[in-house]
Design an enzyme around this catalytic site. Structure first.
Site, PDB file in Angstrom:
ATOM      1  N   GLY A   1       0.739  -1.125  -0.205  1.00  0.00           N
ATOM      2  CA  GLY A   1      -0.165  -0.022   0.195  1.00  0.00           C
ATOM      3  C   GLY A   1       0.759   1.273  -0.043  1.00  0.00           C
TER       4      GLY A   1
ATOM      5  N   GLN B   1       2.932  10.177   1.778  1.00  0.00           N
ATOM      6  CA  GLN B   1       4.090   9.301   2.122  1.00  0.00           C
ATOM      7  C   GLN B   1       5.286   9.807   1.008  1.00  0.00           C
ATOM      8  OE1 GLN B   1       2.241   5.232   2.323  1.00  0.00           O
ATOM      9  NE2 GLN B   1       4.180   5.132   3.630  1.00  0.00           N
TER      10      GLN B   1
ATOM     11  N   CYS C   1       5.380  -0.203   7.849  1.00  0.00           N
ATOM     12  CA  CYS C   1       5.140   0.968   6.880  1.00  0.00           C
ATOM     13  C   CYS C   1       6.510   1.329   6.237  1.00  0.00           C
ATOM     14  CB  CYS C   1       4.741   2.176   8.115  1.00  0.00           C
ATOM     15  SG  CYS C   1       4.333   3.737   7.270  1.00  0.00           S
ATOM     16  N   LEU C   2       6.324   1.968   5.024  1.00  0.00           N
ATOM     17  CA  LEU C   2       7.547   2.410   4.262  1.00  0.00           C
ATOM     18  C   LEU C   2       7.960   3.760   4.829  1.00  0.00           C
ATOM     19  CD1 LEU C   2       5.882   1.420   0.812  1.00  0.00           C
ATOM     20  CD2 LEU C   2       7.638   0.219   1.968  1.00  0.00           C
TER      21      LEU C   2
ATOM     22  N   HIS D   1      -4.896   1.107   7.260  1.00  0.00           N
ATOM     23  CA  HIS D   1      -3.738   1.887   7.382  1.00  0.00           C
ATOM     24  C   HIS D   1      -3.190   2.922   6.463  1.00  0.00           C
ATOM     25  CE1 HIS D   1       0.916   1.409   8.295  1.00  0.00           C
ATOM     26  NE2 HIS D   1       1.024   2.084   6.986  1.00  0.00           N
ATOM     27  N   GLU D   2      -3.685   2.835   5.069  1.00  0.00           N
ATOM     28  CA  GLU D   2      -3.539   3.722   4.227  1.00  0.00           C
ATOM     29  C   GLU D   2      -4.423   5.073   4.516  1.00  0.00           C
ATOM     30  OE1 GLU D   2      -0.800   1.378   3.217  1.00  0.00           O
ATOM     31  OE2 GLU D   2      -0.798   3.654   2.638  1.00  0.00           O
TER      32      GLU D   2
ATOM     33  N   HIS E   1      -3.047   7.231   7.199  1.00  0.00           N
ATOM     34  CA  HIS E   1      -2.094   8.176   6.407  1.00  0.00           C
ATOM     35  C   HIS E   1      -2.765   9.416   5.996  1.00  0.00           C
ATOM     36  CE1 HIS E   1       2.021   6.222   6.559  1.00  0.00           C
ATOM     37  NE2 HIS E   1       1.279   5.022   5.863  1.00  0.00           N
TER      38      HIS E   1
HETATM   39  O1  LIG Z   1       4.001   2.209   4.284  1.00  0.00           O
HETATM   40  C1  LIG Z   1       2.780   1.834   3.710  1.00  0.00           C
HETATM   41  O2  LIG Z   1       1.820   2.356   4.098  1.00  0.00           O
HETATM   42  C2  LIG Z   1       2.627   0.494   3.096  1.00  0.00           C
HETATM   43  C3  LIG Z   1       2.858  -0.555   4.006  1.00  0.00           C
HETATM   44  C4  LIG Z   1       1.546  -1.268   3.939  1.00  0.00           C
HETATM   45  C5  LIG Z   1       1.255  -2.064   5.263  1.00  0.00           C
HETATM   46  C6  LIG Z   1       0.263  -1.782   6.072  1.00  0.00           C
HETATM   47  C7  LIG Z   1      -0.233  -2.620   7.087  1.00  0.00           C
HETATM   48  C8  LIG Z   1       0.515  -4.023   7.048  1.00  0.00           C
HETATM   49  C9  LIG Z   1       1.252  -4.022   6.344  1.00  0.00           C
HETATM   50  C10 LIG Z   1       1.510  -3.550   5.104  1.00  0.00           C
HETATM   51  C11 LIG Z   1       4.011  -1.345   3.498  1.00  0.00           C
HETATM   52  O3  LIG Z   1       3.346  -2.195   2.580  1.00  0.00           O
HETATM   53  S1  LIG Z   1       4.861  -2.329   4.789  1.00  0.00           S
HETATM   54  C12 LIG Z   1       5.801  -3.511   4.091  1.00  0.00           C
HETATM   55  C13 LIG Z   1       5.119  -4.455   3.711  1.00  0.00           C
HETATM   56  C14 LIG Z   1       5.157  -5.355   2.342  1.00  0.00           C
HETATM   57  C15 LIG Z   1       4.522  -6.727   2.248  1.00  0.00           C
HETATM   58  C16 LIG Z   1       3.852  -7.141   3.502  1.00  0.00           C
HETATM   59  C17 LIG Z   1       3.720  -6.432   4.626  1.00  0.00           C
HETATM   60  C18 LIG Z   1       4.441  -5.301   4.853  1.00  0.00           C
HETATM   61 ZN   LIG Z   2       2.370   3.324   6.050  1.00  0.00          ZN
END
Ligand SMILES: O=C(O)C[C@@H](Cc1ccccc1)[C@H](O)SCc1ccccc1
Ligand SMILES: [Zn+2]
Length: 173
Positions: free
Chosen positions: A44, A49, A92-93, A134-135, A138
């Site tokens: 996501g 971001q 979170c990235l 989560h998004e 943000h």
């Molecule tokens: O930074 C972001 O918002 C993207 C996150 C999304 C995410 C939210 C909650 C739970 C997992 C991911 C990134 O994808 S975190 C990196 C990642 C990639 C694959 C699977 C899980 C986490």
């Molecule tokens: Zn995030």
């Protein structure tokens, strides 16, 4: 590829502005965000971001061994959330190298505009429900660390501040 802002950073704490018209510029933003998300890699990405304070997110919660399932959502909002909750170890990235359990409603219904400006509704559970919430957080200036104890949040933000000073999170050329 667009550089992803690392916390702590005031640009991640702003409330993003609704999109008035889903025009070509918004569609280009959506495509650039998807490309950036896949390259990270991530499941996501929200416009704040990458420093764009507009209510735009992209999501692809498909498993690795499934075909991609990209979602482009403009002005997304949760219009229903289940009473039952589930916990998921989120990342979170913008909060690199830190993961922690966050409790959220297990199922949500999200209303949004698609890339043609058509209003849609989406029912989600599992990882998709987690990533959508989560998004959308943000877009309201909320990071997953804001759902943790202040002790954990401060420790994580302090470590990221140190890492940024050491240049650990510079945009890899
Ligand atoms: O930074 C972001 O918002 C993207 C996150 C999304 C995410 C939210 C909650 C739970 C997992 C991911 C990134 O994808 S975190 C990196 C990642 C990639 C694959 C699977 C899980 C986490
Ligand atoms: Zn995030």
């Amino acid at each position: 590829l667009l550089p992803i802002i690392v916390a702590p950073d005031p640009r991640l704490k702003v409330k993003a502005t609704p999109v008035e018209t889903v025009d070509a510029e918004v569609r280009t933003l959506l495509d650039d965000m998807l490309e950036t998300m896949y390259a990270a890699p991530g499941v996501g990405l929200a416009a704040p971001q990458i420093g764009v304070t507009r209510r735009v997110i992209v999501v692809d919660a498909a498993d690795r061994n499934e075909p991609p399932a990209p979602l482009k959502l403009v002005n997304p909002e949760v219009i229903w959330a289940s009473d039952d909750l589930s916990s998921y170890e989120e990342g979170c990235l913008s909060v690199p190298d830190h993961y922690d359990d966050v409790v959220r409603p297990a199922r949500v219904r999200v209303r949004y505009l698609d890339e043609t400006g058509t209003s849609k509704e989406l029912d989600a559970d599992g990882l998709l429900a987690v990533v959508l919430q989560h998004e959308i957080d943000h877009l309201n200036g909320t990071l997953f660390v804001d759902h943790l104890s202040s002790l954990k949040r401060n420790m994580i933000l302090r470590k990221l501040t140190k890492g940024k000073k050491n240049g650990d999170y510079e945009e890899k050329a």
